[in-house]
Scaffold this active site. Structure first.
Site, PDB file in Angstrom:
ATOM      1  N   LYS A   1       0.759  -1.130  -0.032  1.00  0.00           N
ATOM      2  CA  LYS A   1       0.121   0.030   0.054  1.00  0.00           C
ATOM      3  C   LYS A   1       0.827   1.233  -0.036  1.00  0.00           C
ATOM      4  CE  LYS A   1      -3.068  -2.474   3.382  1.00  0.00           C
ATOM      5  NZ  LYS A   1      -3.441  -2.492   4.668  1.00  0.00           N
ATOM      6  N   GLY A   2       2.125   1.115   0.149  1.00  0.00           N
ATOM      7  CA  GLY A   2       2.888   2.166   0.435  1.00  0.00           C
ATOM      8  C   GLY A   2       3.114   3.192  -0.666  1.00  0.00           C
TER       9      GLY A   2
ATOM     10  N   ASP B   1      14.953  -1.374   0.081  1.00  0.00           N
ATOM     11  CA  ASP B   1      15.783  -1.477   1.172  1.00  0.00           C
ATOM     12  C   ASP B   1      16.617  -2.507   0.966  1.00  0.00           C
ATOM     13  OD1 ASP B   1      16.288  -1.653   3.870  1.00  0.00           O
ATOM     14  OD2 ASP B   1      14.462  -1.807   4.746  1.00  0.00           O
TER      15      ASP B   1
ATOM     16  N   LYS C   1      17.089   2.813   0.226  1.00  0.00           N
ATOM     17  CA  LYS C   1      18.074   2.819   1.325  1.00  0.00           C
ATOM     18  C   LYS C   1      19.379   1.715   1.009  1.00  0.00           C
ATOM     19  CE  LYS C   1      14.894   3.054   5.283  1.00  0.00           C
ATOM     20  NZ  LYS C   1      14.214   2.288   6.026  1.00  0.00           N
TER      21      LYS C   1
ATOM     22  N   VAL D   1      11.096   5.374   8.496  1.00  0.00           N
ATOM     23  CA  VAL D   1      10.219   6.636   7.989  1.00  0.00           C
ATOM     24  C   VAL D   1       8.981   6.057   7.832  1.00  0.00           C
ATOM     25  CG1 VAL D   1      11.986   8.110   7.414  1.00  0.00           C
ATOM     26  CG2 VAL D   1      10.856   6.640   5.867  1.00  0.00           C
TER      27      VAL D   1
ATOM     28  N   ASP E   1       3.939   3.310   6.352  1.00  0.00           N
ATOM     29  CA  ASP E   1       3.280   2.919   7.729  1.00  0.00           C
ATOM     30  C   ASP E   1       4.160   2.321   8.771  1.00  0.00           C
ATOM     31  OD1 ASP E   1       3.668   0.498   6.235  1.00  0.00           O
ATOM     32  OD2 ASP E   1       2.346  -0.481   8.148  1.00  0.00           O
TER      33      ASP E   1
ATOM     34  N   ARG F   1       0.061   6.470   7.901  1.00  0.00           N
ATOM     35  CA  ARG F   1       0.345   6.580   6.436  1.00  0.00           C
ATOM     36  C   ARG F   1      -0.348   7.993   5.962  1.00  0.00           C
ATOM     37  NH1 ARG F   1       1.088   1.465   3.950  1.00  0.00           N
ATOM     38  NH2 ARG F   1       0.319  -0.123   5.030  1.00  0.00           N
TER      39      ARG F   1
HETATM   40  P1  5GP Z   1      13.052  -4.743   0.791  1.00  0.00           P
HETATM   41  O1  5GP Z   1      13.693  -3.851  -0.090  1.00  0.00           O
HETATM   42  O2  5GP Z   1      13.793  -4.913   2.027  1.00  0.00           O
HETATM   43  O3  5GP Z   1      12.547  -6.115   0.115  1.00  0.00           O
HETATM   44  O4  5GP Z   1      11.502  -4.126   1.294  1.00  0.00           O
HETATM   45  C1  5GP Z   1      11.047  -2.859   1.214  1.00  0.00           C
HETATM   46  C2  5GP Z   1       9.781  -2.909   1.967  1.00  0.00           C
HETATM   47  O5  5GP Z   1      10.060  -2.754   3.234  1.00  0.00           O
HETATM   48  C3  5GP Z   1       9.039  -1.535   1.441  1.00  0.00           C
HETATM   49  O6  5GP Z   1       8.484  -1.550   0.384  1.00  0.00           O
HETATM   50  C4  5GP Z   1       8.516  -1.095   2.586  1.00  0.00           C
HETATM   51  O7  5GP Z   1       7.086  -1.791   2.752  1.00  0.00           O
HETATM   52  C5  5GP Z   1       9.414  -1.780   3.796  1.00  0.00           C
HETATM   53  N1  5GP Z   1      10.297  -0.627   4.180  1.00  0.00           N
HETATM   54  C6  5GP Z   1      11.539  -0.716   4.219  1.00  0.00           C
HETATM   55  N2  5GP Z   1      11.854   0.563   4.860  1.00  0.00           N
HETATM   56  C7  5GP Z   1      10.972   1.116   5.279  1.00  0.00           C
HETATM   57  C8  5GP Z   1      10.809   2.203   5.907  1.00  0.00           C
HETATM   58  O8  5GP Z   1      11.597   3.112   6.246  1.00  0.00           O
HETATM   59  N3  5GP Z   1       9.580   2.649   6.415  1.00  0.00           N
HETATM   60  C9  5GP Z   1       8.412   1.745   5.998  1.00  0.00           C
HETATM   61  N4  5GP Z   1       7.141   2.301   6.524  1.00  0.00           N
HETATM   62  N5  5GP Z   1       8.577   0.810   5.137  1.00  0.00           N
HETATM   63  C10 5GP Z   1       9.708   0.484   4.872  1.00  0.00           C
END
Ligand code: 5GP
Length: 180
Positions: A43-44, A103, A131, A153, A159, A165
């Site tokens: 949902k982000g 991330d 990140k 964040v 969220d 959100r």
């Molecule tokens: P990855 O790249 O580790 O597979 O996952 C990314 C997902 O982790 C993002 O779509 C989000 O849902 C969650 N995520 C990573 N960092 C953050 C953050 O700082 N805040 C929030 N709310 N979600 C994060």
């Protein structure tokens, strides 16, 4: 008051608006003469996607996917599950994935793999936040809003435990509220 939970505002609504316009200009230029299918990852992506598409001038359609990942960053295994898939085939279409945060890169890596198998004409990624310090899997981020350090964040669609959100800015929460 919910605003008492905020430690620091990192990106104001004005800064987000300006950056989204800049990204949209790049996309408008690079996709001139083509039409686009934007695939938002729920949902982000909700605010980012809504603002981005309103700044785009190329012909476009939108669709959404919803992915569940098991556990958070550090415990991530790369195992992701599709909760909602695209409505139609994407063969020969120009696809732009719209993601909130990249991330570890595991979610995006998995998504790219399954979407590539569906033979789109092109497949690119637009992420609001990147990140790079946490990256496990090397993934291409073609359009990036902001680079972020280790901080977790919320706001502008992001969220913590399904809350926050609706903040119009992106902020860090107080440690006693969110220890991540
Ligand atoms: P990855 O790249 O580790 O597979 O996952 C990314 C997902 O982790 C993002 O779509 C989000 O849902 C969650 N995520 C990573 N960092 C953050 C953050 O700082 N805040 C929030 N709310 N979600 C994060």
């Amino acid at each position: 008051m919910i605003s008492d939970d905020i430690e620091e505002i990192l990106f104001t609504p004005e800064r987000l608006k300006t950056r989204v316009q800049e990204i949209a200009s790049e996309i408008n230029e690079e996709y001139e003469g083509k039409s686009l299918l934007l695939v938002g990852i729920l949902k982000g992506c909700m605010y980012f996607m809504a603002d981005l598409i309103r700044a785009l001038k190329v012909p476009l359609a939108i669709d959404f996917m919803s992915i569940s990942n098991y556990g958070f960053s550090t415990q991530k295994t790369g195992v992701v599950r599709i909760l909602k898939d695209l409505e139609k085939p994407i063969e020969n279409q120009h696809i732009l994935i719209v993601e909130d945060v990249v991330d570890t890169g595991l979610t995006l890596g998995y998504l790219l793999k399954i979407l590539k198998e569906r033979s789109p004409a092109s497949l690119r990624v637009c992420a609001l936040l990147d990140k790079p310090v946490y990256r496990i899997m090397r993934v291409p981020v073609d359009y990036r809003g902001f680079e972020l350090d280790r901080r977790f964040v919320v706001g502008y669609g992001l969220d913590y435990q399904e809350r926050y959100r609706h903040f119009p800015f992106i902020c860090v929460l107080k440690k006693e509220i969110c220890p991540l």
